[in-house]
Design a protein around this motif. Structure first.
Motif, mmCIF file in Angstrom:
data_model
loop_
_atom_site.group_PDB
_atom_site.id
_atom_site.type_symbol
_atom_site.label_atom_id
_atom_site.label_comp_id
_atom_site.label_asym_id
_atom_site.label_seq_id
_atom_site.Cartn_x
_atom_site.Cartn_y
_atom_site.Cartn_z
ATOM 1 N N GLY A 264 0.959 -1.185 -0.068
ATOM 2 C CA GLY A 264 0.081 -0.108 -0.030
ATOM 3 C C GLY A 264 0.628 1.305 -0.047
ATOM 4 O O GLY A 264 0.374 2.180 -0.357
ATOM 5 N N PHE A 265 2.048 1.006 0.254
ATOM 6 C CA PHE A 265 2.981 2.505 0.200
ATOM 7 C C PHE A 265 4.388 1.752 0.065
ATOM 8 O O PHE A 265 4.711 0.518 0.358
ATOM 9 N N ALA A 266 5.164 2.669 -0.659
ATOM 10 C CA ALA A 266 6.625 2.442 -0.714
ATOM 11 C C ALA A 266 7.211 2.353 0.731
ATOM 12 O O ALA A 266 6.954 3.202 1.361
ATOM 13 N N ILE A 267 8.235 1.406 0.926
ATOM 14 C CA ILE A 267 8.920 1.099 2.194
ATOM 15 C C ILE A 267 9.522 2.219 2.705
ATOM 16 O O ILE A 267 9.575 2.540 4.034
ATOM 17 N N ASP A 268 10.085 3.152 1.921
ATOM 18 C CA ASP A 268 10.766 4.194 2.073
ATOM 19 C C ASP A 268 10.032 5.541 2.369
ATOM 20 O O ASP A 268 10.622 6.790 2.624
ATOM 21 N N THR A 269 8.648 5.425 2.417
ATOM 22 C CA THR A 269 7.765 6.396 2.732
ATOM 23 C C THR A 269 7.539 6.892 4.038
ATOM 24 O O THR A 269 7.669 8.120 4.652
ATOM 25 N N TYR A 270 7.906 5.819 5.006
ATOM 26 C CA TYR A 270 7.607 6.033 6.225
ATOM 27 C C TYR A 270 9.017 5.270 6.958
ATOM 28 O O TYR A 270 9.529 4.351 6.352
ATOM 29 N N ALA A 271 9.247 5.788 8.243
ATOM 30 C CA ALA A 271 9.763 4.872 9.180
ATOM 31 C C ALA A 271 9.262 3.617 9.237
ATOM 32 O O ALA A 271 7.899 3.527 9.388
ATOM 33 N N ILE A 272 9.933 2.417 9.610
ATOM 34 C CA ILE A 272 9.332 1.111 9.938
ATOM 35 C C ILE A 272 10.140 0.794 11.426
ATOM 36 O O ILE A 272 11.233 0.755 11.686
ATOM 37 N N GLY A 273 9.070 0.541 12.678
ATOM 38 C CA GLY A 273 9.597 0.245 13.601
ATOM 39 C C GLY A 273 8.933 -1.135 14.023
ATOM 40 O O GLY A 273 7.975 -1.552 13.719
ATOM 41 N N TRP A 274 9.992 -1.691 15.015
ATOM 42 C CA TRP A 274 9.489 -2.924 15.590
ATOM 43 C C TRP A 274 9.201 -2.587 17.113
ATOM 44 O O TRP A 274 10.018 -1.987 17.641
ATOM 45 N N PHE A 275 8.156 -3.045 17.639
ATOM 46 C CA PHE A 275 7.648 -2.825 18.939
ATOM 47 C C PHE A 275 7.354 -4.377 19.311
ATOM 48 O O PHE A 275 7.166 -5.126 18.894
ATOM 49 N N ARG A 276 7.421 -4.372 20.822
ATOM 50 C CA ARG A 276 7.201 -5.480 21.417
ATOM 51 C C ARG A 276 6.358 -5.401 22.784
ATOM 52 O O ARG A 276 6.272 -4.349 23.340
ATOM 53 N N GLN A 277 5.454 -6.451 22.867
ATOM 54 C CA GLN A 277 4.689 -6.160 24.255
ATOM 55 C C GLN A 277 4.593 -7.526 25.050
ATOM 56 O O GLN A 277 4.295 -8.442 24.403
ATOM 57 N N ALA A 278 5.327 -7.735 26.264
ATOM 58 C CA ALA A 278 5.252 -8.773 26.936
ATOM 59 C C ALA A 278 3.918 -8.782 27.852
ATOM 60 O O ALA A 278 3.370 -7.592 28.188
ATOM 61 N N PRO A 279 3.521 -10.051 28.246
ATOM 62 C CA PRO A 279 2.283 -9.869 29.084
ATOM 63 C C PRO A 279 2.436 -9.070 30.224
ATOM 64 O O PRO A 279 3.545 -9.141 30.917
ATOM 65 N N GLY A 280 1.276 -8.358 30.561
ATOM 66 C CA GLY A 280 1.382 -7.391 31.610
ATOM 67 C C GLY A 280 2.367 -5.932 31.692
ATOM 68 O O GLY A 280 2.632 -5.437 32.533
ATOM 69 N N LYS A 281 2.879 -5.903 30.585
ATOM 70 C CA LYS A 281 3.931 -4.825 30.392
ATOM 71 C C LYS A 281 3.346 -3.767 29.368
ATOM 72 O O LYS A 281 2.399 -4.391 28.329
ATOM 73 N N GLU A 282 3.786 -2.751 29.134
ATOM 74 C CA GLU A 282 3.500 -1.788 27.961
ATOM 75 C C GLU A 282 4.530 -2.131 26.747
ATOM 76 O O GLU A 282 5.384 -2.803 26.881
#
Length: 119
Positions: free
Chosen positions: A25-43
């Motif tokens: 839906g968009f070229a990958i260089d249009t935005y920054a791409i981030g990886w996030f993670r969420q562990a149980p009970g954590k933000e």
């Protein structure tokens, strides 16, 4: 706009996994791409970010030196190579498109992929 994360699984401590984030839906260089993670009970927390337009990358202190983020613009796919995994890396990992390194800057999200690191 769609982001599809994959590559999670169960791995022993010290092992490696490579996560992929396929973007459409968009070229990958249009935005920054981030990886996030969420562990149980954590933000949800930011792990790694890349701006493939200029090659800039960023990592959280907890993964610096162990994780590597990269992009394949031809495939419109971004990768997170995770080495020397620790039990505390266990979480659902999400890729997202946006700007910067703060959660608030990301508005397009993929579904999560579960990473489980056994001790």
């Amino acid at each position: 706009v769609q982001l599809q994360a994959s590559g999670g699984g169960l791995v022993q401590a010290g092992g490696s996994l490579r996560l992929s984030c396929a973007v459409s839906g968009f070229a990958i260089d249009t935005y920054a791409i981030g990886w996030f993670r969420q562990a149980p009970g954590k933000e949800r927390e930011g792990v790694s970010f890349i701006n493939s337009g200029d090659g800039n990358t960023a990592y959280s202190d907890s993964v610096k030196g162990r994780f590597t983020i990269s992009s394949d613009d031809a495939k419109n796919t971004e990768y997170l190579q995770m080495n020397s995994l620790k039990p505390e890396d266990t979480a659902v990992y999400y890729c997202a498109a946006g700007f910067g390194t703060r959660l608030e800057g990301y508005h397009y999200w993929g579904q999560g992929t579960l990473v489980t690191v056994s001790s």
